[in-house]
Scaffold this active site. Sequence first.
Site, PDB file in Angstrom:
ATOM      1  N   SER A  85       0.816  -1.229   0.000  1.00  0.00           N
ATOM      2  CA  SER A  85       0.000   0.000   0.000  1.00  0.00           C
ATOM      3  C   SER A  85       0.838   1.262   0.000  1.00  0.00           C
ATOM      4  O   SER A  85       0.297   2.362   0.144  1.00  0.00           O
ATOM      5  CB  SER A  85      -0.915   0.048   1.233  1.00  0.00           C
ATOM      6  OG  SER A  85      -1.781  -1.035   1.229  1.00  0.00           O
ATOM      7  N   THR A 187      -1.262   2.536   4.686  1.00  0.00           N
ATOM      8  CA  THR A 187      -0.653   3.854   4.468  1.00  0.00           C
ATOM      9  C   THR A 187       0.209   4.239   5.662  1.00  0.00           C
ATOM     10  O   THR A 187      -0.194   4.039   6.813  1.00  0.00           O
ATOM     11  CB  THR A 187      -1.763   4.910   4.310  1.00  0.00           C
ATOM     12  OG1 THR A 187      -2.440   4.649   3.100  1.00  0.00           O
ATOM     13  CG2 THR A 187      -1.207   6.333   4.311  1.00  0.00           C
ATOM     14  N   THR A 205       1.385   6.896   0.329  1.00  0.00           N
ATOM     15  CA  THR A 205       0.499   5.748   0.057  1.00  0.00           C
ATOM     16  C   THR A 205       0.383   5.466  -1.441  1.00  0.00           C
ATOM     17  O   THR A 205       0.629   6.353  -2.269  1.00  0.00           O
ATOM     18  CB  THR A 205      -0.922   6.041   0.600  1.00  0.00           C
ATOM     19  OG1 THR A 205      -1.713   4.855   0.564  1.00  0.00           O
ATOM     20  CG2 THR A 205      -1.641   7.105  -0.215  1.00  0.00           C
ATOM     21  N   ARG A 215      -8.284   8.598  -9.182  1.00  0.00           N
ATOM     22  CA  ARG A 215      -8.752   8.781  -7.799  1.00  0.00           C
ATOM     23  C   ARG A 215      -7.585   9.176  -6.876  1.00  0.00           C
ATOM     24  O   ARG A 215      -6.515   8.604  -6.911  1.00  0.00           O
ATOM     25  CB  ARG A 215      -9.380   7.475  -7.306  1.00  0.00           C
ATOM     26  CG  ARG A 215      -9.963   7.531  -5.880  1.00  0.00           C
ATOM     27  CD  ARG A 215      -8.975   7.045  -4.834  1.00  0.00           C
ATOM     28  NE  ARG A 215      -9.578   7.017  -3.500  1.00  0.00           N
ATOM     29  CZ  ARG A 215      -8.886   6.805  -2.397  1.00  0.00           C
ATOM     30  NH1 ARG A 215      -7.588   6.601  -2.448  1.00  0.00           N
ATOM     31  NH2 ARG A 215      -9.477   6.796  -1.222  1.00  0.00           N
ATOM     32  N   THR A 238      -5.405   7.450   8.393  1.00  0.00           N
ATOM     33  CA  THR A 238      -5.351   6.325   7.465  1.00  0.00           C
ATOM     34  C   THR A 238      -6.715   5.641   7.482  1.00  0.00           C
ATOM     35  O   THR A 238      -7.485   5.798   8.425  1.00  0.00           O
ATOM     36  CB  THR A 238      -4.218   5.336   7.827  1.00  0.00           C
ATOM     37  OG1 THR A 238      -4.260   4.215   6.951  1.00  0.00           O
ATOM     38  CG2 THR A 238      -4.325   4.847   9.254  1.00  0.00           C
ATOM     39  N   GLY A 239      -7.005   4.903   6.433  1.00  0.00           N
ATOM     40  CA  GLY A 239      -8.321   4.295   6.304  1.00  0.00           C
ATOM     41  C   GLY A 239      -8.978   4.811   5.033  1.00  0.00           C
ATOM     42  O   GLY A 239      -8.289   5.178   4.071  1.00  0.00           O
TER      43      GLY A 239
END
Length: 330
Positions: A85, A187, A205, A215, A238-239
């Site tokens: 990631s 990330t 990331t 995106r 993060t998420g």
Amino acid sequence: MKRRKFLRSTGQLGIGLAVVGCAPEISEQTDQTATSKPSGSIAICTWGFKDGNRIAGEALDAGESALDAAIKGVSHEEENIANNSVGKGGRPDREGNVTLDACVMDSNGNAGSVVYVQNITNVAALARKVMEETPHVILAGDGAEQFAYEQEFQKEELLTPESKEDYEEWLKESEYKPIINIENHDTIGMLTMDKNGDIAGACTTSGLAYKMKGRVGDSPIIGSGLYIDNEVGGAAGTGLGEEILKQVGSFLIVELMRNGMSPQKACEEAVMRTVRKAESVKDFQVCYIAMNKAGETGSYSIHQHFSRMEYRGGVNQRIESDYHIKAEES
Ligand code: SD4
């Protein structure tokens, strides 16, 4: 070329998701509110990036600045192809292109960011170049890549055989699930305090695996994936980037700390803003880490299994984060 020189020379005077996880590998601790006194050099980061965090911590102990240490730490993880990631080896978008996002902030409130960058591994260092060598904050796509070559970054293939194989597997179904659930992210957001007590940070990331072309998530957006105010502290997220963006989560945490909240309480409040506003938080994760000027730290997430690495006093440890949905424990 320094920023002023650049201004002169350019004449610009006016202006199906992949599942990955970081295994805990160091001594574990659980805390709700870490309140140790500042040791002079502290590094914290999202997830279990123990090596990157240790590298940053040791750089701080050796007297490096908060920004140098943060970039050193996250660069190590960008170069580690085992991370799917971040940086080289990151999962591609749904067209098969690995596109990276990163940002940095220094202790003077300066910021730099790159979004949708291909063929460059060390995008946090590139974001620093944007901050220091141009009059801008964000460079995107081809422009960021071209700037990287001007700054003598090397062109590299970011899609590793392993990520390519996983992508080809995903292509069979091509199921588009633009969410980040509780397992599929890594990330690295890092906050550092140097021996002078100055704070800086970096966030980097490859974003959402198999994302739509173009995106961009929260990670390179100043105030969302990262925010530093050296008078107050810093925060990183993060998420699911879309949810962090909607709350400008890292900026929110720093402002809450400015108004007196501890880093832990500020992370909790930021997560709860999302919980209160979203229709349902069942299927996605949002997590934050924070550090204040006193060297106090905190972290919180919607779902369990979030952790942070924390280096202080020469010790690098993984700290399990508290979280909102306790029902998952059963
Ligand atoms: C994004 N927030 O692009 C990032 C993804 C992430 O761990 O945090 N992964 O939405």
